[in-house]
Enzyme design. Structure first.
Site, mmCIF file in Angstrom:
data_model
loop_
_atom_site.group_PDB
_atom_site.id
_atom_site.type_symbol
_atom_site.label_atom_id
_atom_site.label_comp_id
_atom_site.label_asym_id
_atom_site.label_seq_id
_atom_site.Cartn_x
_atom_site.Cartn_y
_atom_site.Cartn_z
ATOM 1 N N THR A 51 0.843 -1.206 0.000
ATOM 2 C CA THR A 51 0.000 0.000 0.000
ATOM 3 C C THR A 51 0.874 1.251 0.000
ATOM 4 O OG1 THR A 51 -0.188 -0.032 2.394
ATOM 5 C CG2 THR A 51 -1.931 -1.139 1.154
ATOM 6 N N GLY A 78 -2.103 -3.894 10.642
ATOM 7 C CA GLY A 78 -2.877 -3.933 11.878
ATOM 8 C C GLY A 78 -4.357 -3.808 11.566
ATOM 9 N N ASP A 79 -5.136 -3.492 12.590
ATOM 10 C CA ASP A 79 -6.584 -3.398 12.410
ATOM 11 C C ASP A 79 -6.984 -2.304 11.415
ATOM 12 O OD1 ASP A 79 -7.383 -5.447 14.290
ATOM 13 O OD2 ASP A 79 -6.608 -4.120 15.849
ATOM 14 N N GLU A 383 -9.113 4.245 14.078
ATOM 15 C CA GLU A 383 -8.928 5.336 13.115
ATOM 16 C C GLU A 383 -9.676 6.578 13.588
ATOM 17 O OE1 GLU A 383 -7.018 4.687 10.047
ATOM 18 O OE2 GLU A 383 -6.540 3.021 11.373
HETATM 19 P P1 ADP Z 1 -1.053 -0.096 12.971
HETATM 20 O O1 ADP Z 1 -1.642 -1.186 13.784
HETATM 21 O O2 ADP Z 1 0.420 -0.082 13.037
HETATM 22 O O3 ADP Z 1 -1.672 1.227 13.283
HETATM 23 P P2 ADP Z 1 -2.758 -0.229 10.695
HETATM 24 O O4 ADP Z 1 -3.035 -1.407 9.850
HETATM 25 O O5 ADP Z 1 -3.786 0.112 11.710
HETATM 26 O O6 ADP Z 1 -1.377 -0.432 11.444
HETATM 27 O O7 ADP Z 1 -2.480 0.990 9.710
HETATM 28 C C1 ADP Z 1 -2.566 2.304 10.104
HETATM 29 C C2 ADP Z 1 -2.926 3.205 8.925
HETATM 30 O O8 ADP Z 1 -1.955 3.172 7.907
HETATM 31 C C3 ADP Z 1 -4.233 2.878 8.246
HETATM 32 O O9 ADP Z 1 -5.088 3.992 8.367
HETATM 33 C C4 ADP Z 1 -3.857 2.694 6.778
HETATM 34 O O10 ADP Z 1 -4.819 3.246 5.903
HETATM 35 C C5 ADP Z 1 -2.582 3.489 6.674
HETATM 36 N N1 ADP Z 1 -1.697 3.136 5.558
HETATM 37 C C6 ADP Z 1 -1.779 2.125 4.682
HETATM 38 N N2 ADP Z 1 -0.711 2.125 3.848
HETATM 39 C C7 ADP Z 1 0.067 3.163 4.204
HETATM 40 C C8 ADP Z 1 1.315 3.700 3.732
HETATM 41 N N3 ADP Z 1 1.974 3.146 2.710
HETATM 42 N N4 ADP Z 1 1.805 4.786 4.359
HETATM 43 C C9 ADP Z 1 1.167 5.341 5.396
HETATM 44 N N5 ADP Z 1 -0.008 4.891 5.890
HETATM 45 C C10 ADP Z 1 -0.549 3.817 5.313
#
Ligand code: ADP
Ligand code: MG
Length: 404
Positions: A51, A78-79, A383
Site C-alpha cells: 500500500t 494492523g486493524d 482510526e
Molecule cells: P497499525 O496497527 O500499526 O496502526 P494499521 O493497519 O492500523 O497499522 O495501519 C494504520 C494506517 O496506515 C491505516 O489507516 C492505513 O490506511 C494506513 N496506511 C496504509 N498504507 C500506508 C502507507 N503506505 N503509508 C502510510 N499509511 C498507510
C-alpha cells in the site's frame, strides 16, 4: 518478491496487502522473509500490493471486478488496514454476497491486532507474540484454514454510513490511541503505554451526551465458539486451497438499483433489532440518556482491545450486542486510581477488583454519542473519524476471518 511463473497449476489465489508503515515498519520484511517463500514453496499464487498510503487498499477492493477469483484477502498490517478493506468492500453493490464469503487472513504486523487477538481468544489459542505470529503463518503453511464469522457494526455520522468490527472510543482511551501514533516507529505496540502516561499527566475530561438501547439479559457464556454459529450461520466453512476455488460470479447490480448506504443497513441488517432511529432523529423513549462529564466512552464489539489485552472477555464473535463502557469524572477518585486502571487494563485485570467501580459496562444494541466539549477524537477501529456525533448499532452482517 513476486511469485515466479508456475510450472504446475497454482493451488490457490490470494490478494495480499502489505502496509509498509504499520507497526514498527517491518511488515514488508516479515512478508518477504516469512511468508513469500512459503507461498512460493507451496505453489500458491498471489498478487502482492504494497500500500502506498491511506485509502489505497480501499480503492482496490472497491473497484476490482475480478475479486471473485481470489480465495482470500490476506492483510499484513494492523486493524486499520482491515477496517479500510472492509469498508472498500462495503462500497461495492455486491457487498452482501462478498463480505461473508471472502475470508480475510491476517498476518499481524501492526501495533494493534485486536481482531485476530479476539478470534484466537474465542478459539482458545495462545496470544503471546511467538505463537501469535506462527498462527498467522500457519494459515498459509497448512493450505487450509477455518474462517470465522465476525459481526459488523453499522456506524452513522452526520456525513456518512460505514462499517466497523471492533470499537468506538472517545475521551481518554481515544486520545491515547490517536496521540500515540507518533511513537509507532519507535515503540510498535508499546506506543499505547507511552501515550497513556503522557495523557494521564495532563488529564482532560469532556462533557457529552450518551444515549443507548440496552440489550436484553445476557445469554449463557459462549464457551464453544462452534455453538455461536448454529443460530446465525452454518458451521464454519473450510477454506481449502488445494484447487483454485473462485467465488461464484455474482451479477453486478446496475448503478440505478444501488441502495443508499443507510437504506442498505436499515432494511437488511438493523430491522431485527427493532426501531433504531437515524442520527438526525430523536432517540425513542426506551433509550437511556446520560449527560455528564466523561473521562472516556469506549464501546467494544469484540473481546480484545489489542492483541494481548482483553477488555470484554465475554464478547462473542457473533452476537446481538456490543459492550458500552464509560467512566464519569465524578466517579473517578484520583489520577492514581486511573493509572492503576490503565495498568490493569493492559493485563486484562480491570474487571477483577472493586477498586475500579467507576468503570461501567453495559451490553447495548445501539448507542449514540454527542460530544458537547470538543478536543477529543472519535476513534473507530483505531482510526480518527472526524465527526461531530456518532451512532453505532450491532448488525447481523458477518465478515469472515481466517484462523487456524
Ligand atoms: P497499525 O496497527 O500499526 O496502526 P494499521 O493497519 O492500523 O497499522 O495501519 C494504520 C494506517 O496506515 C491505516 O489507516 C492505513 O490506511 C494506513 N496506511 C496504509 N498504507 C500506508 C502507507 N503506505 N503509508 C502510510 N499509511 C498507510
Ligand atoms: Mg460481538
Amino acid at each position: 518478491i513476486s511469485p515466479p511463473p508456475f510450472e504446475t497449476p497454482p493451488v490457490g489465489n490470494l490478494l495480499i496487502f502489505v502496509n509498509p508503515k504499520s507497526g514498527a515498519g517491518r511488515s514488508l520484511e516479515v512478508f518477504n522473509k516469512q511468508i513469500a517463500s512459503q507461498l512460493i514453496a507451496k505453489n500458491i499464487n498471489y498478487e502482492l500490493i504494497v500500500t502506498e498510503g491511506s485509502g489505497h487498499a480501499c480503492s482496490i477492493v472497491k473497484t476490482r471486478k475480478d475479486i471473485y477469483l481470489f480465495n482470500a484477502i490476506v492483510i499484513c498490517s494492523g486493524d486499520g488496514l482491515i477496517f479500510e478493506v472492509i469498508n472498500g468492500l462495503l462500497e461495492r453493490p455486491d457487498r452482501s454476497e462478498i463480505i461473508p464469503r471472502l475470508p480475510i487472513g491476517i498476518v499481524p504486523s501492526g501495533s494493534g491486532n485486536a481482531l485476530l487477538g479476539s478470534v484466537l481468544h474465542t478459539r482458545k489459542l495462545p496470544l503471546e507474540d511467538g505463537p501469535f505470529q506462527q498462527t498467522a503463518c500457519s494459515i498459509i503453511q497448512d493450505l487450509e484454514a477455518l474462517a470465522f464469522p465476525v459481526n459488523l457494526l453499522h456506524i452513522e455520522t452526520p456525513e456518512q454510513h460505514f462499517g466497523a468490527f471492533l470499537s468506538i472510543g472517545w475521551g481518554l482511551l481515544g486520545d491515547i490511541d490517536i496521540e500515540s501514533e507518533r511513537f509507532r516507529r519507535i515503540f510498535g505496540s508499546g506506543r499505547f503505554a507511552i501515550g497513556a502516561v503522557l495523557r494521564l499527566l495532563n488529564l482532560r475530561t469532556y462533557r457529552g451526551r450518551l444515549s443507548f438501547l440496552e440489550s436484553g439479559p445476557s445469554e449463557p457464556a459462549q464457551a464453544d465458539p462452534f455453538r455461536v454459529y448454529e443460530t446465525t450461520m452454518p458451521p464454519p466453512f473450510e477454506v481449502v486451497m488445494k484447487e483454485p476455488e473462485p467465488l461464484e460470479r455474482i451479477p453486478i447490480i446496475p448503478d440505478s438499483k444501488k441502495e443508499e448506504m443507510g437504506d442498505f443497513w436499515e432494511t437488511r441488517y438493523l430491522s431485527s433489532y427493532g426501531q433504531i432511529p437515524r442520527l438526525n432523529e430523536a432517540v425513542p423513549e426506551n433509550w437511556t440518556i446520560i449527560e455528564d462529564e466523561f473521562v472516556f466512552v469506549y464501546v467494544m464489539s469484540l473481546s480484545h482491545i489489542s492483541n494481548k489485552g482483553y477488555y470484554v472477555p465475554q464478547a462473542g464473535l457473533v452476537d446481538d450486542r456490543i459492550y458500552l463502557t464509560y467512566a464519569l469524572k465524578k466517579d473517578v477518585t484520583s489520577k492514581i486510581t486511573l493509572a492503576k486502571f490503565l495498568d490493569a487494563l493492559d493485563h486484562g485485570r480491570h474487571n477483577e477488583t472493586q477498586a475500579f467501580d467507576f468503570f461501567k459496562i453495559i451490553p447495548v444494541k445501539s448507542f449514540r454519542l454527542e460530544p458537547i466539549d470538543s478536543g477529543s477524537y472519535i476513534v473507530v477501529d483505531g482510526e480518527d473519524i472526524k465527526c461531530k456525533s456518532i451512532q453505532a448499532t450491532v448488525t447481523n452482517l458477518n465478515m469472515a476471518v481466517m484462523a487456524k
